[in-house]
Design an enzyme around this catalytic site. Structure first.
Site, PDB file in Angstrom:
ATOM      1  N   HIS A  58       0.827  -1.210   0.000  1.00  0.00           N
ATOM      2  CA  HIS A  58       0.000   0.000   0.000  1.00  0.00           C
ATOM      3  C   HIS A  58       0.860   1.258   0.000  1.00  0.00           C
ATOM      4  CE1 HIS A  58      -4.002   1.900   1.510  1.00  0.00           C
ATOM      5  NE2 HIS A  58      -3.331   2.726   0.740  1.00  0.00           N
ATOM      6  N   ARG A  62       2.503   8.698  -6.674  1.00  0.00           N
ATOM      7  CA  ARG A  62       2.120  10.025  -7.191  1.00  0.00           C
ATOM      8  C   ARG A  62       2.425  10.286  -8.659  1.00  0.00           C
ATOM      9  NH1 ARG A  62      -1.339  10.444  -3.129  1.00  0.00           N
ATOM     10  NH2 ARG A  62      -0.457  11.133  -1.165  1.00  0.00           N
ATOM     11  N   ASP A 150      -8.650   2.984  -3.897  1.00  0.00           N
ATOM     12  CA  ASP A 150      -8.095   3.562  -2.669  1.00  0.00           C
ATOM     13  C   ASP A 150      -8.116   5.093  -2.658  1.00  0.00           C
ATOM     14  OD1 ASP A 150      -6.914   3.539  -0.101  1.00  0.00           O
ATOM     15  OD2 ASP A 150      -5.050   4.170  -1.033  1.00  0.00           O
ATOM     16  N   HIS A 230      -5.865  -0.530   5.299  1.00  0.00           N
ATOM     17  CA  HIS A 230      -5.679   0.293   6.512  1.00  0.00           C
ATOM     18  C   HIS A 230      -6.834   0.224   7.515  1.00  0.00           C
ATOM     19  CE1 HIS A 230      -7.965   2.867   3.909  1.00  0.00           C
ATOM     20  NE2 HIS A 230      -6.944   3.432   3.319  1.00  0.00           N
ATOM     21  N   ASP A 303       0.718   2.603   3.827  1.00  0.00           N
ATOM     22  CA  ASP A 303      -0.098   3.685   3.256  1.00  0.00           C
ATOM     23  C   ASP A 303       0.768   4.931   3.084  1.00  0.00           C
ATOM     24  OD1 ASP A 303      -2.128   5.202   2.179  1.00  0.00           O
ATOM     25  OD2 ASP A 303      -3.320   5.324   4.013  1.00  0.00           O
ATOM     26  N   PHE A 321      -5.110  14.456   3.405  1.00  0.00           N
ATOM     27  CA  PHE A 321      -4.902  13.334   4.329  1.00  0.00           C
ATOM     28  C   PHE A 321      -3.597  12.607   3.979  1.00  0.00           C
ATOM     29  CE2 PHE A 321      -9.610  13.640   4.217  1.00  0.00           C
ATOM     30  CZ  PHE A 321      -9.900  13.613   5.573  1.00  0.00           C
ATOM     31  N   GLY A 322      -2.938  12.063   4.996  1.00  0.00           N
ATOM     32  CA  GLY A 322      -1.859  11.113   4.714  1.00  0.00           C
ATOM     33  C   GLY A 322      -0.496  11.527   5.203  1.00  0.00           C
TER      34      GLY A 322
HETATM   35 ZN   LIG Z   1      -6.927   4.611   1.589  1.00  0.00          ZN
END
Ligand SMILES: [Zn+2]
Length: 423
Positions: A58, A62, A150, A230, A303, A321-322
């Site tokens: 995961h 980009r 995802d 996740h 992730d 997010f992330g």
């Molecule tokens: Zn996700």
């Protein structure tokens, strides 16, 4: 013939039930036997763990489209530095990876610049919109190892059922980011004490659990594997445990941040603690640990979600997010699961990062069986180090773990018999 001996390390090869001090031969890019009289190189692995190359199923690299956050080249470097020899990258690029031509572009790019194996996924729905199926058979033919939306989640259960049926027909697993849009709404952080206190919109655990339950029903109905990405909530673990006990083809993965941090961390509005699904409570962490301990959750992943500083350094509700994860993943899992909580031992940790993910995608790696690709990670389990975001190989620095002191890290990463990174 090209032969290299990795000497005197502790070989941990869960696929073959091995855990012993021994030598390992790599011959012409594969795990081999001692050759008769070839020229040979030796790597001294005394005091080190010799693990099959780690696999992270995961990551977000980009490209195409967002190369300022991460490129396939820089992402692969970050993977190698973290000890990973194979990564599975998510399709929420620009253009979205919903067509064979984009998959071909990613594969060509990876072949040209990536130091580790980069395996593409394709989307479930066209443009991740959840309205119309992507051309799943053509994507499979183009070489995707799975389909997933995802970052998004197909809300229409009937459409999802068709996707799982197509995936079954062409033999690829389905991965799912579990988020019920109606329940979650514009939720940003775990719905509970801290969301109320800080006045931030809540993302309730039920928003994940509802889709995990949906996926269990569809995996059962279609008799095809669905892997829940996740997992963050206690209720999800309970649902997965019950379904797996009945033999349903359902699985779940855990990311380091969901067992390292709780929603208490968001009180400073630091956007490096903003991820999707959000950080939850200690009760959820305890349930995730229990799920890892009893095998309900059998895969670990990062992730890895890079974002540039200018994107994260904005108001909490406007930030993406992330967090980045590849270079802290192994150290955090060792620190949390093996040392701090003692949930599992080292062989089980390696199993969750090698043979278990390999099994989901039918990969030949993740093992030291004779003839397997010579993908190897050498780990120094005693090395203490401090996380310094400035030292990352990744183009992005968005980590909540800066300054953390960890014990254990990869010191050498070998792909197809070639060293691609060394500490
Ligand atoms: Zn996700």
């Amino acid at each position: 013939m090209n032969a290299t001996l990795i000497r005197n390390g502790r070989i941990v090869d869960p696929a073959n039930g091995r855990d012993e001090i021994a030598d390992l031969w790599m011959v012409d890019g594969r795990i081999g036997e001692e050759p008769r009289k070839e020229k040979r190189e030796t790597i001294d692995a005394t005091g080190l763990i010799v693990s099959p190359g780690l696999i992270d199923i995961h990551v977000h690299f980009r490209e195409p489209g967002f190369g300022w956050k991460e490129t396939i080249e820089s992402g692969a470097r970050a993977a190698a530095a973290g000890g990973f020899t194979t990564v599975v990258c998510m399709p929420n690029t620009s253009p979205v990876a919903d067509s064979p031509s984009t998959i071909a572009w990613i594969k060509d790019r990876a072949a040209a610049v990536a130091s580790v194996r980069v395996l593409p996924t394709g989307t479930i729905s066209k443009n991740l919109a959840g309205e119309e199926l992507a051309p799943i058979a053509s994507l499979a033919q183009a070489g995707v190892v799975a389909i997933t939306d995802d970052g998004h989640c197909v809300q229409n259960n009937e459409l999802m059922r068709r996707a799982v049926e197509y995936a079954r027909m062409v033999g690829v697993p389905v991965l799912d980011h579990c988020q019920d849009y109606n329940l979650v709404g514009n939720g940003l952080v775990h719905e509970g004490y801290w969301s109320t206190l800080l006045g931030l919109p809540g993302w309730p655990a039920a928003g994940e659990e509802a889709i995990v339950a949906r996926n269990i029903l569809l995996a059962e109905l279609c008799d095809h594997p669905i892997h829940c990405q996740h997992i963050s909530a206690a209720g999800s673990v309970r649902l997965l445990r019950e379904a797996r006990a009945r033999g349903v083809k359902i699985s779940g993965e855990v990311c380091p941040h969901h067992i390292a941090l709780t929603d208490e961390s968001i009180q400073d509005f630091d956007t490096d603690f903003k991820m999707n699904p959000p950080l939850r409570t200690q009760r959820d962490i305890d349930a995730l640990l229990e799920g890892i301990g009893d095998g309900t959750l059998d895969i670990l992943a990062s992730d890895h979600a890079p974002h540039a500083g200018f994107e994260k350094e904005v108001e909490f509700d406007r930030a993406p997010f992330g967090i980045v994860g590849l270079e802290t993943e192994l150290g955090l899992f060792l620190h949390l699961l093996v040392h701090r909580y003692q949930t599992i031992g080292l062989p089980r940790l390696i199993e969750m990062l090698t043979v278990n993910p390999a099994r989901v995608f039918g990969l030949k790696s993740g093992t030291f069986s004779l003839g397997a690709p010579a993908d190897v990670t050498l780990i120094d389990p005693e090395r203490e180090w401090t996380v310094e975001a400035a030292d990352f190989q990744s183009l992005s620095r968005n980590t909540p773990f800066g300054g953390w002191k960890l014990k254990g890290r990869a010191v050498r990463t070998i792909v197809g018999g070639k060293t691609v990174w060394q500490a």
